[in-house]
Design an enzyme around this catalytic site. Structure first.
Site, short mmCIF file in Angstrom:
data_model
loop_
_atom_site.label_atom_id
_atom_site.label_comp_id
_atom_site.label_asym_id
_atom_site.label_seq_id
_atom_site.Cartn_x
_atom_site.Cartn_y
_atom_site.Cartn_z
CB THR A 115 49.84 34.33 40.97
OG1 THR A 115 49.78 33.67 39.71
CG2 THR A 115 51.11 35.14 41.06
CG ASP A 164 56.51 30.91 39.69
OD1 ASP A 164 55.28 30.76 39.63
OD2 ASP A 164 57.07 32.03 39.69
CE1 TYR A 184 48.53 44.82 60.49
CE2 TYR A 184 47.47 46.70 61.55
CZ TYR A 184 48.39 46.18 60.64
OH TYR A 184 49.16 47.02 59.88
CE LYS A 193 50.44 35.47 36.38
NZ LYS A 193 51.13 35.49 37.68
NE ARG A 209 45.76 41.87 40.26
CZ ARG A 209 46.37 41.47 39.15
NH1 ARG A 209 47.67 41.32 39.11
NH2 ARG A 209 45.69 41.23 38.05
N1 DSN Z 1 53.04 39.73 35.11
C1 DSN Z 1 52.86 38.31 35.03
C2 DSN Z 1 52.57 37.87 33.64
O1 DSN Z 1 52.00 38.65 32.91
O2 DSN Z 1 52.89 36.77 33.26
C3 DSN Z 1 53.99 37.58 35.58
O3 DSN Z 1 54.25 38.08 36.85
#
Ligand code: DSN
Length: 414
Positions: free
Chosen positions: A226, A200, A54, A229, A235
């Site tokens: 994020t 974003d 933690y 990707k 993630r």
């Molecule tokens: N779920 C993501 C995507 O597939 O683009 C976006 O959050």
């Protein structure tokens, strides 16, 4: 990997499911553009002992003892993120892209404030103001979108809208838009409107690092992304911002929204940022885009229509309206031959979201596996044959065998 043997010893049921999932990932052409395959190093960091700890607070300002190594790893992630994106401040604790966006809104907006975001139907994201999402329910979002003539962002209309509604913030970035986003132009519009700019870049962050796509900095005040990707990390999400917003952003994440950060994931983010600082990563991002363009062009040559006529990035939308097919039929049948895509609305779609006119596809995962333009020719062939053979189960079975052969040549997690 050792951890797999351990799962097998302790919990055969989960081990079996996990084996099936590894087998699935090995044997499908994964074309969902928001997915990727992480390295063993990222996997190991995610599965590390940092999960035991933690650490509410931030490096050197924790509410629990014993965080000397957590501090080191989180600071490393922060420094690497700042360096990669040329940002003044980084918060690496958000658990996801959505929670990163929520933290930004909580930090800098009040309920009912007026905001502009790209409409989901034109390629935006749920958290950019959709009516069923917290964003659209909490703030007064107005959607902007693309031009009917060429399906590229209508910057003139965005400028007009900004003058008209005087938003407190303009949110830009997209989940299903295949053209370069002109962050400089959006920055000028924000300046003129006297509002904040949030970008974003979840989908394109790898491309931004590799300088294949314009960077949102120095125009944007806040950037979220994020990490799983094109960035090819675990993630999760991060927030990058100008120094003046750092304290509000940090407070909004903790204690505003989250308790203990996921330090194992933060360790994996640090590893991913390190990997992203290497020349091989830049090569990889270039290959993603080369493959994406090749796949799109091959499909165009076979007579398919791509929204906006092509792609500048890692993804594109196939417009199936010209062949009078629904996205659901296409997705289901491609699934049958081990090609994974997602049905997607296209701009000005006349069909419904559960069975829209498009499918979205992209190349981050197959490029991670080492596939090149030569393989894109085959991938396009398999997609085309599948869509031409709906209902012909014998032909679909043959295509599936070909897909599996191709996948075998590019193994994952040996
Ligand atoms: N779920 C993501 C995507 O597939 O683009 C976006 O959050």
């Amino acid at each position: 990997m050792d951890y797999f043997n351990e799962i097998e010893k302790v919990d055969g049921q989960v081990a079996d499911i996990l084996k099936d999932e590894i087998h699935r990932q090995q044997n499908v052409l994964e074309l969902i553009p928001s997915e990727n395959i992480v390295t063993n190093a990222v996997l190991q960091a995610m599965g590390s002992v940092f999960t035991n700890k933690y650490s509410e607070g931030y490096p050197n300002k924790r509410y629990y003892g014993g965080n000397q190594f957590v501090d080191l790893v989180e600071q490393l992630a922060i420094d690497r993120a700042k360096h990669l994106f040329n940002a003044e401040h980084a918060n690496v604790q958000p658990h996801s892209g959505s929670s990163a966006n929520m933290a930004v809104y909580n930090a800098l907006l009040n309920p009912n404030d007026c905001v502009l975001g790209m409409s989901l139907s034109d390629g935006g994201h749920l958290t950019h103001g959709h009516s069923v999402n917290f964003s659209g329910r909490t703030y007064k979002f107005f959607g902007y979108g693309v031009k009917e003539s060429d399906c590229t962002i209508d910057y003139d209309n965005l400028e007009k809208l900004a003058k008209l509604v005087k938003p407190k913030m303009i949110v830009c970035g997209a989940s299903a838009y295949s053209r370069e986003i002109d962050f400089k132009r959006i920055g000028e519009i924000c300046k003129e409107a006297g509002c904040l700019m949030m970008a974003d870049i979840s989908h394109i962050s790898g491309l931004v690092i590799a300088k294949i796509h314009q960077s949102p900095f120095p125009y944007a005040d806040i950037v979220t992304t994020t990490t799983h990707k094109t960035l090819a990390g675990p993630r999760g999400g991060i927030i990058l911002c100008k120094k003046e917003y750092s304290s509000a952003i940090d407070k909004a994440v903790f204690p505003g929204m989250q308790g203990g950060p996921l330090e194992n994931i933060i360790a994996a983010k640090a590893v991913a940022f390190y990997q992203a600082s290497k020349p091989e990563f830049i090569e990889y991002q270039k290959n993603i885009v080369i493959n994406s363009k090749k796949l799109a062009n091959e499909l165009i040559e076979k007579g398919y229509k791509i929204v906006s006529g092509g792609t500048d990035n890692h993804l594109f939308l196939l417009d199936l309206s010209s062949i009078e097919m629904g996205g659901k039929t296409a997705e289901d049948n491609l699934d049958k031959v081990n090609i994974t895509v997602n049905k997607n609305m296209i701009p000005f779609d006349k069909r419904k979201p559960t069975d829209p006119s498009g499918i979205r596809m992209g190349t981050p995962t197959i490029t991670s596996r080492g596939m090149k333009e030569k393989e894109m020719v085959k991938v396009a062939q398999y997609i085309d044959s599948t869509l031409r053979n709906i209902g012909n189960e014998a032909e679909l079975s043959k295509i599936k065998l070909n897909v599996e052969e191709l996948c075998k040549e590019f193994p994952i997690y040996q």
